[in-house]
Design an enzyme around this catalytic site. Sequence first.
Site, PDB file in Angstrom:
ATOM      1  N   ASP A  35       0.536  -0.989   0.215  1.00 42.25           N
ATOM      2  CA  ASP A  35      -0.046   0.019  -0.263  1.00 42.25           C
ATOM      3  C   ASP A  35       0.910   0.822   0.244  1.00 42.25           C
ATOM      4  O   ASP A  35       1.717   1.587   0.757  1.00 42.25           O
ATOM      5  CB  ASP A  35      -0.593  -0.034   1.282  1.00 42.25           C
ATOM      6  CG  ASP A  35      -1.790  -1.038   0.878  1.00 42.25           C
ATOM      7  OD1 ASP A  35      -2.863  -0.805   0.340  1.00 42.25           O
ATOM      8  OD2 ASP A  35      -1.906  -2.221   2.612  1.00 42.25           O
ATOM      9  N   ASP A 175     -10.806  -4.886  -1.011  1.00 45.48           N
ATOM     10  CA  ASP A 175      -9.356  -4.395   0.313  1.00 45.48           C
ATOM     11  C   ASP A 175      -9.968  -3.974   0.631  1.00 45.48           C
ATOM     12  O   ASP A 175     -10.832  -2.830   0.550  1.00 45.48           O
ATOM     13  CB  ASP A 175      -8.875  -3.633  -0.942  1.00 45.48           C
ATOM     14  CG  ASP A 175      -7.370  -2.831  -0.519  1.00 45.48           C
ATOM     15  OD1 ASP A 175      -7.196  -3.438   0.768  1.00 45.48           O
ATOM     16  OD2 ASP A 175      -6.385  -2.590  -0.291  1.00 45.48           O
TER      17      ASP A 175
HETATM   18  C1  DX5 Z   1      -6.489   0.785   3.111  1.00 49.38           C
HETATM   19  C2  DX5 Z   1      -5.628  -0.554   2.586  1.00 49.38           C
HETATM   20  C3  DX5 Z   1      -5.097  -1.654   2.212  1.00 49.38           C
HETATM   21  C4  DX5 Z   1      -5.137  -2.607   3.923  1.00 49.38           C
HETATM   22  C5  DX5 Z   1      -6.043  -3.719   4.219  1.00 49.38           C
HETATM   23  O1  DX5 Z   1      -5.959   1.513   2.879  1.00 49.38           O
HETATM   24  O2  DX5 Z   1      -5.390  -0.099   1.573  1.00 49.38           O
HETATM   25  O3  DX5 Z   1      -4.610  -2.686   1.983  1.00 49.38           O
HETATM   26  O4  DX5 Z   1      -4.134  -2.969   4.049  1.00 49.38           O
HETATM   27  O5  DX5 Z   1      -6.087  -3.921   5.863  1.00 49.38           O
HETATM   28  P1  DX5 Z   1      -7.752  -4.640   6.015  1.00 49.38           P
HETATM   29  O6  DX5 Z   1      -7.408  -5.892   5.973  1.00 49.38           O
HETATM   30  O7  DX5 Z   1      -6.636  -4.285   7.830  1.00 49.38           O
HETATM   31  O8  DX5 Z   1      -8.470  -4.065   6.243  1.00 49.38           O
HETATM   32 ZN    ZN Z   2      -4.624  -1.872  -0.628  1.00 52.03          ZN
END
Ligand code: DX5
Ligand code: ZN
Length: 227
Positions: A35, A175
């Site tokens: 990310d 995501d």
């Molecule tokens: C949020 C990111 C995600 C994040 C998801 O802006 O794009 O990729 O890491 O995290 P979780 O799985 O904890 O919701």
């Molecule tokens: Zn992401």
Amino acid sequence: MGIYLAPSILSADLLQLEKQVRLVAANGADFIHIDVMDGHFVPNLTFGPNMVKAIKRIVTIPLDVHLMISNPDEYIDDYVKAGADILTVHQEACTHLHRTVQNIHQQGIKAGVALNPATPLSAVEDILEELDLLLIMSVNPGFGGQKFIPRSLNRIARVRQMAEDCNPDLLLEVDGGINPETAREVVGSGANVLVAGNAIFGSKHIVEATLNIRQAAETAATGERSV
Ligand code: DX5
Ligand code: ZN
């Protein structure tokens, strides 16, 4: 269609990063999700091309780079050189989305487009056939550990339907807020790439957490679609 699991290093322990990335890569991860946040498009700052380059040195599975940045065109080259295999830009950050997708393809890697929860699906309808991957954000981008937005299921099902004729092999990624329970639901709705950060790296048992999500997703994939 296969299921792909993409652990997001956003929730990894940075002091244990190499160990944790190797661990998931050897135990059920298909991609590593990285990310990239610029403190402008989203209210948080994370990693740049150097992180992609570093991870590339320790794993052979594809690097799935999620650019949550303004003006992504200016940085495509940097991420390609760093070793991104899939580069995903946000529709909301691209004035000339078609050109951006072309630019990514010209570099010889897979191109993805991400949609925030409130962005209408029609924003990508006319480019869907050009994409390798469409990313449905199931939280507002910027932070790990947020709660899954239930409406995302309906969005996933509709995109899968939209892509049925024009792009049957589309990777449909979700995501945000993915755990074994939501994994089952999103796969039932038509998703086949699952990002999970907190549910994997926030767990004391990273391998078990990875395999649990994988198993939930695969069980759902072999059953009937729920929508
Ligand atoms: C949020 C990111 C995600 C994040 C998801 O802006 O794009 O990729 O890491 O995290 P979780 O799985 O904890 O919701
Ligand atoms: Zn992401």
